[in-house]
Design an enzyme around this catalytic site. Structure first.
Site, PDB file in Angstrom:
ATOM      1  N   CYS A  29      43.337  98.966   0.732  1.00  7.26           N
ATOM      2  CA  CYS A  29      42.752  97.722   0.222  1.00  7.26           C
ATOM      3  C   CYS A  29      42.349  96.817   1.393  1.00  7.26           C
ATOM      4  O   CYS A  29      43.220  96.284   2.083  1.00  7.26           O
ATOM      5  CB  CYS A  29      43.790  97.036  -0.671  1.00  7.26           C
ATOM      6  SG  CYS A  29      43.522  95.308  -1.014  1.00  7.26           S
ATOM      7  N   CYS A  32      43.946  93.389   1.428  1.00  9.40           N
ATOM      8  CA  CYS A  32      45.373  93.498   1.767  1.00  9.40           C
ATOM      9  C   CYS A  32      45.555  93.621   3.275  1.00  9.40           C
ATOM     10  O   CYS A  32      46.449  92.997   3.857  1.00  9.40           O
ATOM     11  CB  CYS A  32      45.997  94.716   1.092  1.00  9.40           C
ATOM     12  SG  CYS A  32      45.940  94.694  -0.708  1.00  9.40           S
TER      13      CYS A  32
END
Length: 106
Positions: A29, A32
């Protein structure tokens, strides 16, 4: 920052009385990964005040469903066995600091 290794460990954390920060993330991600350096810095800044943990949602999809995590990164602020606040997505460090300070005072 400690990685959560199983569902039981997460359940036990959510029963703790002290301040806990949980980062629901994934290695794949990009948001993230963008937030990770900030979270790691804050983990150092708040050492001894807040316990920092992370959970890879790809390893535990059932937990993602159980805690209704639709988007990541999802950050949980927990104290006295209660999820007091949540944040989703990349947020400024100052916002996280405000939430951590509120968590400590709760």
């Amino acid at each position: 920052m400690k990685a959560i290794e199983n569902a039981k460990e997460l359940e036990n954390l959510l029963k703790e009385e002290h301040a806990i920060f949980i980062d629901f993330y994934a290695d794949t991600c990009p948001p993230c990964q963008a937030l990770m350096p900030i979270v790691e810095k804050l983990a150092g800044d708040y050492e001894g005040k807040v316990e920092f943990h992370k959970l890879d949602v790809h390893k535990f999809p059932d937990l993602r469903t159980k805690y209704q995590i639709g988007s990541i990164p999802a950050l949980f602020f927990v104290k006295n066995s209660e999820i007091l606040d949540k944040s989703v997505g990349v947020v400024p460090e100052s916002t996280l600091v405000d939430k951590l300070e509120s968590l400590i005072k709760a």
